[in-house]
Enzyme design. Sequence first.
Site, PDB file in Angstrom:
ATOM      1  N   ASN A   9     -94.649  -2.170 -60.601  1.00 49.11           N
ATOM      2  CA  ASN A   9     -93.882  -3.234 -61.243  1.00 49.11           C
ATOM      3  C   ASN A   9     -94.860  -4.144 -61.993  1.00 49.11           C
ATOM      4  O   ASN A   9     -95.599  -4.906 -61.377  1.00 49.11           O
ATOM      5  CB  ASN A   9     -93.118  -4.014 -60.156  1.00 49.11           C
ATOM      6  N   TRP A  10     -94.866  -4.013 -63.285  1.00 52.92           N
ATOM      7  CA  TRP A  10     -95.838  -4.764 -64.100  1.00 52.92           C
ATOM      8  C   TRP A  10     -95.478  -6.250 -64.200  1.00 52.92           C
ATOM      9  O   TRP A  10     -96.288  -7.040 -64.665  1.00 52.92           O
ATOM     10  CB  TRP A  10     -95.929  -4.159 -65.518  1.00 52.92           C
ATOM     11  N   LYS A  11     -94.285  -6.602 -63.810  1.00 48.91           N
ATOM     12  CA  LYS A  11     -93.801  -7.991 -63.905  1.00 48.91           C
ATOM     13  C   LYS A  11     -94.001  -8.517 -65.334  1.00 48.91           C
ATOM     14  O   LYS A  11     -93.924  -7.742 -66.282  1.00 48.91           O
ATOM     15  CB  LYS A  11     -94.474  -8.860 -62.839  1.00 48.91           C
ATOM     16  N   HIS A  96     -84.966  -8.116 -57.128  1.00 45.87           N
ATOM     17  CA  HIS A  96     -86.344  -8.484 -56.791  1.00 45.87           C
ATOM     18  C   HIS A  96     -86.368  -9.934 -56.306  1.00 45.87           C
ATOM     19  O   HIS A  96     -85.627 -10.776 -56.825  1.00 45.87           O
ATOM     20  CB  HIS A  96     -87.258  -8.298 -58.013  1.00 45.87           C
ATOM     21  N   GLU A  98     -88.320 -12.276 -56.855  1.00 48.12           N
ATOM     22  CA  GLU A  98     -88.590 -13.275 -57.905  1.00 48.12           C
ATOM     23  C   GLU A  98     -87.316 -13.584 -58.685  1.00 48.12           C
ATOM     24  O   GLU A  98     -87.120 -14.704 -59.160  1.00 48.12           O
ATOM     25  CB  GLU A  98     -89.731 -12.776 -58.813  1.00 48.12           C
ATOM     26  N   GLU A 168     -89.422  -5.729 -49.470  1.00 43.11           N
ATOM     27  CA  GLU A 168     -90.528  -6.553 -49.947  1.00 43.11           C
ATOM     28  C   GLU A 168     -90.463  -7.919 -49.271  1.00 43.11           C
ATOM     29  O   GLU A 168     -89.743  -8.811 -49.742  1.00 43.11           O
ATOM     30  CB  GLU A 168     -90.439  -6.735 -51.467  1.00 43.11           C
ATOM     31  N   GLY A 174     -97.767 -10.957 -53.752  1.00 48.21           N
ATOM     32  CA  GLY A 174     -98.735 -11.705 -54.567  1.00 48.21           C
ATOM     33  C   GLY A 174     -99.617 -12.641 -53.749  1.00 48.21           C
ATOM     34  O   GLY A 174    -100.301 -13.495 -54.296  1.00 48.21           O
ATOM     35  N   SER A 214     -98.345  -6.871 -51.674  1.00 42.31           N
ATOM     36  CA  SER A 214     -99.800  -6.761 -51.544  1.00 42.31           C
ATOM     37  C   SER A 214    -100.275  -5.354 -51.159  1.00 42.31           C
ATOM     38  O   SER A 214    -101.216  -5.203 -50.377  1.00 42.31           O
ATOM     39  CB  SER A 214    -100.332  -7.801 -50.561  1.00 42.31           C
ATOM     40  N   GLY A 235     -97.217  -4.374 -57.113  1.00 38.99           N
ATOM     41  CA  GLY A 235     -97.300  -5.395 -58.151  1.00 38.99           C
ATOM     42  C   GLY A 235     -98.711  -5.452 -58.707  1.00 38.99           C
ATOM     43  O   GLY A 235     -99.132  -4.608 -59.497  1.00 38.99           O
ATOM     44  N   GLY A 236     -99.470  -6.443 -58.271  1.00 36.87           N
ATOM     45  CA  GLY A 236    -100.809  -6.707 -58.813  1.00 36.87           C
ATOM     46  C   GLY A 236    -101.702  -5.474 -58.950  1.00 36.87           C
ATOM     47  O   GLY A 236    -102.352  -5.288 -59.991  1.00 36.87           O
TER      48      GLY A 236
HETATM   49  P1  13P Z   1     -97.742  -7.546 -55.222  1.00 34.53           P
HETATM   50  O1  13P Z   1     -98.149  -6.111 -55.002  1.00 34.53           O
HETATM   51  O2  13P Z   1     -98.507  -8.209 -56.327  1.00 34.53           O
HETATM   52  O3  13P Z   1     -97.762  -8.318 -53.930  1.00 34.53           O
HETATM   53  O4  13P Z   1     -96.222  -7.524 -55.704  1.00 34.53           O
HETATM   54  C1  13P Z   1     -95.281  -6.775 -55.015  1.00 34.53           C
HETATM   55  C2  13P Z   1     -94.011  -6.760 -55.776  1.00 34.53           C
HETATM   56  O5  13P Z   1     -93.356  -7.768 -55.908  1.00 34.53           O
HETATM   57  C3  13P Z   1     -93.599  -5.502 -56.406  1.00 34.53           C
HETATM   58  O6  13P Z   1     -92.306  -5.562 -56.897  1.00 34.53           O
END
Ligand code: 13P
Length: 252
Positions: A9-11, A96, A98, A168, A174, A214, A235-236
Amino acid sequence: MRTKIVAGNWKMNNDLNASITLISDIKKELSGKNSNVKIIVCPPFTSLESVSTVLKGTEISLAAQNMYFEDSGAFTGEISSSMLKSVGCEFVILGHSERRTIFQESNQVINKKIKTAVKNNLKPIFCIGETLEEREGGITFKVIEKQVTEGLEGLTEKDLEHLIAAYEPVWAIGTGRNATPEQAQEVHAFIRQLISKLYSSGFADNLVIQYGGSVKPENSKELMTQPDIDGALVGGACLKADSFVKIILSAQ
Ligand code: 13P
């Protein structure tokens, strides 16, 4: 046997040029490496079409990070499921954390989005997870149960044939603080049991449940070897081709 699925997920990262560089690097990193893991990338809307072009002829699938539940109309700033399909999306992330926390999406809104996605043959990646406060308050299972039952209300087993679930925990996203494999496994097993109660044990047994929060090359293998963890939503660590590919390879 459930297939392991790793999604990145590149966000809200990577403009068009950076997106093309990243997806090209991922392709290069993967070349010559055999993997029986299903791979999905989730770039921002503005990069979907170009990333889709780079992905032609590969086994990597494309997902969007969100969509609106109406099919078309006066909804300034929103994106419909047919728009996503027209640029090559097979999957869409819905619910998600977020979106839930920053954009106030309720279980009811997410439910409408899942219904629209299913109706238009987009496969949902349905995210659920508790906040730190909820975990510390001892209500993790209660929160997950509400998110699942309200999020999937009115949807049949047939509707959800291609559903992917993603656990999640919000406190692990994050933050660099992943759930321990035992903590994650406990919730994944709970989700599977709940799905089995709501639908059938056969359906629950086949449901892919990803872990997200993470995930890094250093912890991915231990997480994904838990019996009910069927992959990762990253994510990251998916923003660098080498670390994303290491996570993919650790899932085999
Ligand atoms: P991180 O891997 O940066 O914690 O993010 C996870 C995430 O929200 C994937 O959708």
